[in-house]
Design an enzyme around this catalytic site. Sequence first.
Site, mmCIF file in Angstrom:
data_model
loop_
_atom_site.group_PDB
_atom_site.id
_atom_site.type_symbol
_atom_site.label_atom_id
_atom_site.label_comp_id
_atom_site.label_asym_id
_atom_site.label_seq_id
_atom_site.Cartn_x
_atom_site.Cartn_y
_atom_site.Cartn_z
ATOM 1 N N PHE A 223 0.824 -1.104 0.033
ATOM 2 C CA PHE A 223 -0.033 0.078 -0.019
ATOM 3 C C PHE A 223 0.870 1.290 0.115
ATOM 4 C CE2 PHE A 223 -2.856 -3.009 2.519
ATOM 5 C CZ PHE A 223 -3.626 -3.350 1.456
ATOM 6 N N ARG B 160 -5.066 -11.184 10.151
ATOM 7 C CA ARG B 160 -5.513 -9.916 9.748
ATOM 8 C C ARG B 160 -4.245 -8.900 10.335
ATOM 9 N NH1 ARG B 160 -7.103 -9.704 4.799
ATOM 10 N NH2 ARG B 160 -9.117 -9.572 4.419
ATOM 11 N N ALA C 210 -13.604 -11.334 0.764
ATOM 12 C CA ALA C 210 -13.280 -10.037 0.409
ATOM 13 C C ALA C 210 -11.906 -9.939 -0.561
ATOM 14 C CB ALA C 210 -13.073 -9.061 1.553
ATOM 15 N N GLU D 189 -13.593 -13.640 -6.295
ATOM 16 C CA GLU D 189 -12.866 -13.854 -5.051
ATOM 17 C C GLU D 189 -13.544 -15.100 -4.281
ATOM 18 O OE1 GLU D 189 -10.363 -12.459 -3.420
ATOM 19 O OE2 GLU D 189 -9.820 -10.855 -4.644
ATOM 20 N N GLU E 106 -11.294 -17.680 -2.754
ATOM 21 C CA GLU E 106 -11.041 -17.867 -1.012
ATOM 22 C C GLU E 106 -12.114 -18.801 -0.480
ATOM 23 O OE1 GLU E 106 -11.811 -14.136 0.821
ATOM 24 O OE2 GLU E 106 -9.890 -13.135 -0.068
ATOM 25 N N PRO F 3 -13.133 6.678 6.727
ATOM 26 C CA PRO F 3 -12.756 7.771 5.896
ATOM 27 C C PRO F 3 -11.900 8.767 6.594
ATOM 28 C CG PRO F 3 -14.668 7.972 6.937
ATOM 29 C CD PRO F 3 -14.639 6.369 7.208
ATOM 30 N N GLY F 4 -11.417 8.860 7.713
ATOM 31 C CA GLY F 4 -10.727 9.925 8.189
ATOM 32 C C GLY F 4 -9.284 9.630 7.783
ATOM 33 N N GLU G 28 -9.961 3.883 0.807
ATOM 34 C CA GLU G 28 -10.664 2.700 0.586
ATOM 35 C C GLU G 28 -12.077 2.676 0.387
ATOM 36 O OE1 GLU G 28 -10.151 -1.957 1.990
ATOM 37 O OE2 GLU G 28 -10.572 -0.319 3.522
ATOM 38 N N GLU H 271 0.329 -15.316 -2.587
ATOM 39 C CA GLU H 271 -0.096 -14.094 -1.696
ATOM 40 C C GLU H 271 -0.066 -14.607 -0.180
ATOM 41 O OE1 GLU H 271 -3.771 -12.401 -3.101
ATOM 42 O OE2 GLU H 271 -3.120 -12.390 -4.929
#
Length: 296
Positions: free
Chosen positions: A117, A167, A185, A201, A205, A223-224, A228, A252
Amino acid sequence: MNLTDGNWPPALREAVVGLAEGEVAAARLGFFAEVMGWGPDPGAWPTTPEPELLALARLVMQGFGRLPAARVARRLGSLRVAAASRVRAVGAAGRSLRVGTGEVEAEVPEPSHAGFFGLDTYRLRHRQFDGALGPWITREVLIVGDAVTVLPYDPVRDRVLLIEQMRMGPFGRGDPLPWQLEAIAGRIDPGETPEEAARREAVEEAGLVLGRLEKVAEYYPTPGAVAEYLYSYVALCDLPDGVAGVFGAVEEAEDIKGHLLSCDALMAALAGGEISNAPLLLTVLWLQRERGRLRG
């Protein structure tokens, strides 16, 4: 790299060069071509829809003078996802309640980090609700791109399939059990629709072929500070005993386990706090409301 200006479509050249001329323009064109892996023959350049290509050019050129072309090239896949996300953002629906003017004055963002990212630092100001321009502020934005979530639901057996995987968000927070129960996702690839990404997906998955997709919502989950945007669905499909397994793309490093749950067990998990990520929470609440209609 020997690339003449005449090889470049005018809109793409403007996106890459801007107002630069002479040696600076040539350097900018060479940088972009190197990142893209383009040779001097425009006939050999891969075709990309113009809106996405222009958005990609602007993202790539943020690294000019700041990052080596080879380093930007390593992020080309994620930059393509971000470019396609920007095109979808421009084409989004209108508004009825928000009164912000949309007037934002921003300098060229500084790429603070360029990995899987990106992290961009922005200096900007915007028109405030009292009509005045606000002060200049500096903010960091995690560049992620658009993604989909999809919860497979079998209305005949009244059961769903959840997935579980480790995660990094919970891990970075210090959660002693950073495995999450989630909906399927993934990122929306360039050239894909959200619906196509959801179906792809589900195969990758969970080994599932989905039926009709029911749209739950589309939204910014954080959103702060995170660029995404999610498209969430419930998908009708067949979920017999034994369908849940372990899946994921080896390249991956994905390690994804499926869980079959009755809808009653799913609602109990929601009530008991075992579901702790926003997309699945939102989707389960939607399913709770629409379950009778889908079963009918």
